[in-house]
Scaffold this motif. Sequence first.
Motif, PDB file in Angstrom:
ATOM      1  N   ARG A  50      25.049  40.277  49.982  1.00 17.07           N
ATOM      2  CA  ARG A  50      24.910  41.474  50.817  1.00 17.07           C
ATOM      3  C   ARG A  50      25.962  42.467  50.336  1.00 17.07           C
ATOM      4  O   ARG A  50      26.876  42.112  49.611  1.00 17.07           O
ATOM      5  CB  ARG A  50      25.110  41.151  52.290  1.00 17.07           C
ATOM      6  N   PHE A  52      29.167  44.098  50.356  1.00 20.41           N
ATOM      7  CA  PHE A  52      29.414  43.927  48.935  1.00 20.41           C
ATOM      8  C   PHE A  52      30.072  42.569  48.783  1.00 20.41           C
ATOM      9  O   PHE A  52      31.213  42.468  48.369  1.00 20.41           O
ATOM     10  CB  PHE A  52      30.314  45.052  48.420  1.00 20.41           C
ATOM     11  N   ALA A  53      29.329  41.543  49.205  1.00 28.05           N
ATOM     12  CA  ALA A  53      29.914  40.210  49.277  1.00 28.05           C
ATOM     13  C   ALA A  53      28.890  39.137  48.927  1.00 28.05           C
ATOM     14  O   ALA A  53      27.680  39.325  49.098  1.00 28.05           O
ATOM     15  CB  ALA A  53      30.435  39.955  50.686  1.00 28.05           C
ATOM     16  N   GLY A  57      31.790  32.909  48.725  1.00 23.19           N
ATOM     17  CA  GLY A  57      32.379  33.712  47.651  1.00 23.19           C
ATOM     18  C   GLY A  57      32.940  32.862  46.532  1.00 23.19           C
ATOM     19  O   GLY A  57      33.147  33.342  45.419  1.00 23.19           O
ATOM     20  N   ARG A 112      29.594  38.404  39.355  1.00 22.64           N
ATOM     21  CA  ARG A 112      29.601  39.753  39.915  1.00 22.64           C
ATOM     22  C   ARG A 112      28.198  40.323  39.980  1.00 22.64           C
ATOM     23  O   ARG A 112      27.289  39.856  39.281  1.00 22.64           O
ATOM     24  CB  ARG A 112      30.508  40.655  39.090  1.00 22.64           C
ATOM     25  N   CYS A 113      28.039  41.333  40.809  1.00 21.33           N
ATOM     26  CA  CYS A 113      26.728  41.940  40.991  1.00 21.33           C
ATOM     27  C   CYS A 113      26.346  42.729  39.742  1.00 21.33           C
ATOM     28  O   CYS A 113      27.159  43.466  39.191  1.00 21.33           O
ATOM     29  CB  CYS A 113      26.755  42.862  42.201  1.00 21.33           C
ATOM     30  N   SER A 116      23.544  48.027  40.381  1.00 19.15           N
ATOM     31  CA  SER A 116      24.348  49.003  41.118  1.00 19.15           C
ATOM     32  C   SER A 116      23.854  49.057  42.567  1.00 19.15           C
ATOM     33  O   SER A 116      22.708  49.417  42.826  1.00 19.15           O
ATOM     34  CB  SER A 116      24.205  50.365  40.441  1.00 19.15           C
ATOM     35  N   ALA A 119      28.833  51.716  46.948  1.00 15.65           N
ATOM     36  CA  ALA A 119      30.205  52.137  46.629  1.00 15.65           C
ATOM     37  C   ALA A 119      31.057  51.018  46.027  1.00 15.65           C
ATOM     38  O   ALA A 119      31.673  51.185  44.982  1.00 15.65           O
ATOM     39  CB  ALA A 119      30.859  52.679  47.893  1.00 15.65           C
ATOM     40  N   LEU A 120      31.094  49.866  46.680  1.00 13.84           N
ATOM     41  CA  LEU A 120      31.993  48.805  46.213  1.00 13.84           C
ATOM     42  C   LEU A 120      31.339  47.882  45.185  1.00 13.84           C
ATOM     43  O   LEU A 120      31.883  46.817  44.890  1.00 13.84           O
ATOM     44  CB  LEU A 120      32.489  47.986  47.415  1.00 13.84           C
ATOM     45  N   HIS A 121      30.210  48.305  44.656  1.00 16.14           N
ATOM     46  CA  HIS A 121      29.496  47.457  43.699  1.00 16.14           C
ATOM     47  C   HIS A 121      30.388  46.895  42.574  1.00 16.14           C
ATOM     48  O   HIS A 121      30.326  45.692  42.292  1.00 16.14           O
ATOM     49  CB  HIS A 121      28.308  48.232  43.111  1.00 16.14           C
ATOM     50  N   PHE A 123      33.224  45.957  42.540  1.00 17.74           N
ATOM     51  CA  PHE A 123      34.156  44.933  43.015  1.00 17.74           C
ATOM     52  C   PHE A 123      33.453  43.868  43.864  1.00 17.74           C
ATOM     53  O   PHE A 123      34.096  43.129  44.605  1.00 17.74           O
ATOM     54  CB  PHE A 123      35.293  45.595  43.800  1.00 17.74           C
ATOM     55  N   ILE A 125      32.469  40.675  43.829  1.00 16.04           N
ATOM     56  CA  ILE A 125      32.876  39.605  42.903  1.00 16.04           C
ATOM     57  C   ILE A 125      33.010  38.279  43.651  1.00 16.04           C
ATOM     58  O   ILE A 125      33.479  38.233  44.795  1.00 16.04           O
ATOM     59  CB  ILE A 125      34.234  39.968  42.251  1.00 16.04           C
ATOM     60  N   GLY A 126      32.586  37.209  43.009  1.00 12.28           N
ATOM     61  CA  GLY A 126      32.827  35.860  43.515  1.00 12.28           C
ATOM     62  C   GLY A 126      33.434  35.016  42.401  1.00 12.28           C
ATOM     63  O   GLY A 126      33.683  35.529  41.301  1.00 12.28           O
TER      64      GLY A 126
END
Lengths: 156, 454
Positions: A50, A52-53, A57, A112-113, A116, A119-121, A123, A125-126
């Motif tokens: 979701r 930006f998570a 994680g 990582r995603c 795009s 905004a926080l795309h 970052f 990151i897992g």
Amino acid sequence: MMDTRPRDRNLRFGILALTALLALAALVAPLPVAVPSLSPQARTIDVNARQFAYEPGTLTVQRGDTITVHLESLDAAHGLSIDGYNVNLQAEPGKSADITFTADKEGTFKFRCSISCGALHPFMIGELNVEPDSPLARALLVTLVVAVGAVLYFWK
Amino acid sequence: MTDQRLELTRIPLVKRILASRWLQWSLIAITLPVFLLAILTGFFGTPAGSRNFGIVFVWIVWWALLILVMLPFAGRLWCAVCPIPAPGEWLQRRALVQPRAGGRLYTLGWKWHRRLDNIWLQNAAFLAVALFSVVILTTPFVSALVLTLFALVALGTSLLFERRTFCRYLCPVGGFIGLYSQVAPIEVRVKDHALCATHKEKTCYVGSDAGYGCPWLIFPATLDRNTYCGMCTECLKTCPLDNVALYARTFGKDLLTHRGRRLDEAYKAFIMLTCALLYSIVLIGPWAILKETAYAVGSPAWWFYAIFFLAANLVIVPGIFLVCVVLGKSIGRIQGATRQLFVEYAYVLVPLGLAAWAAFSVSFVLINLSYTWQVLSDPFGWGWNLFGTANWQWSPYWAGGQAFLQIPILLVGLGAAIAVALRTAREQRASPRAALPIAAFCLAFTWVMVLLIF
């Protein structure tokens, strides 16, 4: 100012050489890290994405495990690309995605995603931890060797 | 000690280029349009940061160039070509390239207050930007707003105050560029101090028909660190005795000069070190809650984040370091004020902090650099395809291999920091053992960085 007397120069060279040798040893020598207690297994890991998570994680597996990542996207199109592994999958809401790979490299790998997503795309990151994490142990050991070497080298 | 410097201006071509009035102007003629485009795309382009020229070029391309190339190898070179103060400087001079007679400036010429003759305001400005950085780095509109604010403050300051007062005392970026420029293997210095003493006109400071007095309010003859030299080379142009030169030198030479060390600069070192650590946790760590909290400006959780962020920068990390300093003082039986020793040792954090920033930057720059090709063709995200690269897919460079760059960078920073710590102990006429707690601090910090970026 550095002392340039031959004896000191030789000592410094010796410290430098020993530090380099020990650092090299820390990089290649077998480490007494925990060996996986189980034989390689097939694991399926459900990951929800979701903005930006990722949930969870952090994914922890054993080296040699065959991993199937099942990616569900809860709000928008998201990807999951794992650094160091040739793994990239993308999911949309209502359209999940799966990928199977063998965790054949030890260490911690960011994922990582790859789409795009806002905004926080950058970052989003897992982390995938493939145990035993000997690269991390080696990096910490090399850091210690360099610190001790630097103290001795610059002592006088 | 022999002078292990190489005078680069002995090379006629280098001398000619640096003495040319066109040099700085032509470089700013490149950076200024890019800066304006970054602002325009921020205001009018897509809100998706990774598809917006402003975000990608400022926070990925420029940032990478600054931290990984310019700062460690060319010091304050960026300040010489920075577009932000350029319009104000041109207005002050009422000229773009050629100087006015006597290097006259058209400004109210206010003097900066003596009590503010330090970088505390820059420290505060950087902390303010850093506190909101998760929003600034990712939201084009906010990013453009901040850049516009910088430009307007720079312009206003130029009209009211003398020379580059904004760069010297206010620019949030200039503070850390100055601090870390001490590492760079390059310097602008006078050749012969005795010759300067005989030159009564001091044209390098007051200006002449050949150029302007030092825009950075520095008398070049007193220059012994890069910290406040903007490398504009104006003094090369105004010295009639050909007594100013550009030198190549050993890395970190300024860190061997402990004259002029100050608490404001020491705190800048702490702020930079702590921010590198906190960014590594918040931005590139796997803890989404932290990113969301840092982004949710004004929410109750954000206030907790803000308080912790400021406390970590101003109290916690300096406090831990102070404990190490006191321990070292006790071990080495060092006489004198703890405060001054704290300041002296804080310069240990210059190479350590720069290395931490470089390692942190590698982790997101290589991953996100491929967005550059998309935004070059479509800077506003309006569907343009100027160079045929708008549809190039995101492709992380050297994903999984970054640690091979990051770890050596951190180790070089650690080694240099320990060298400075031991030298500082010697300068206090203490046993090298006095530096061991500081060395332990550096090792612990590097370990934490390794844990975070690995």
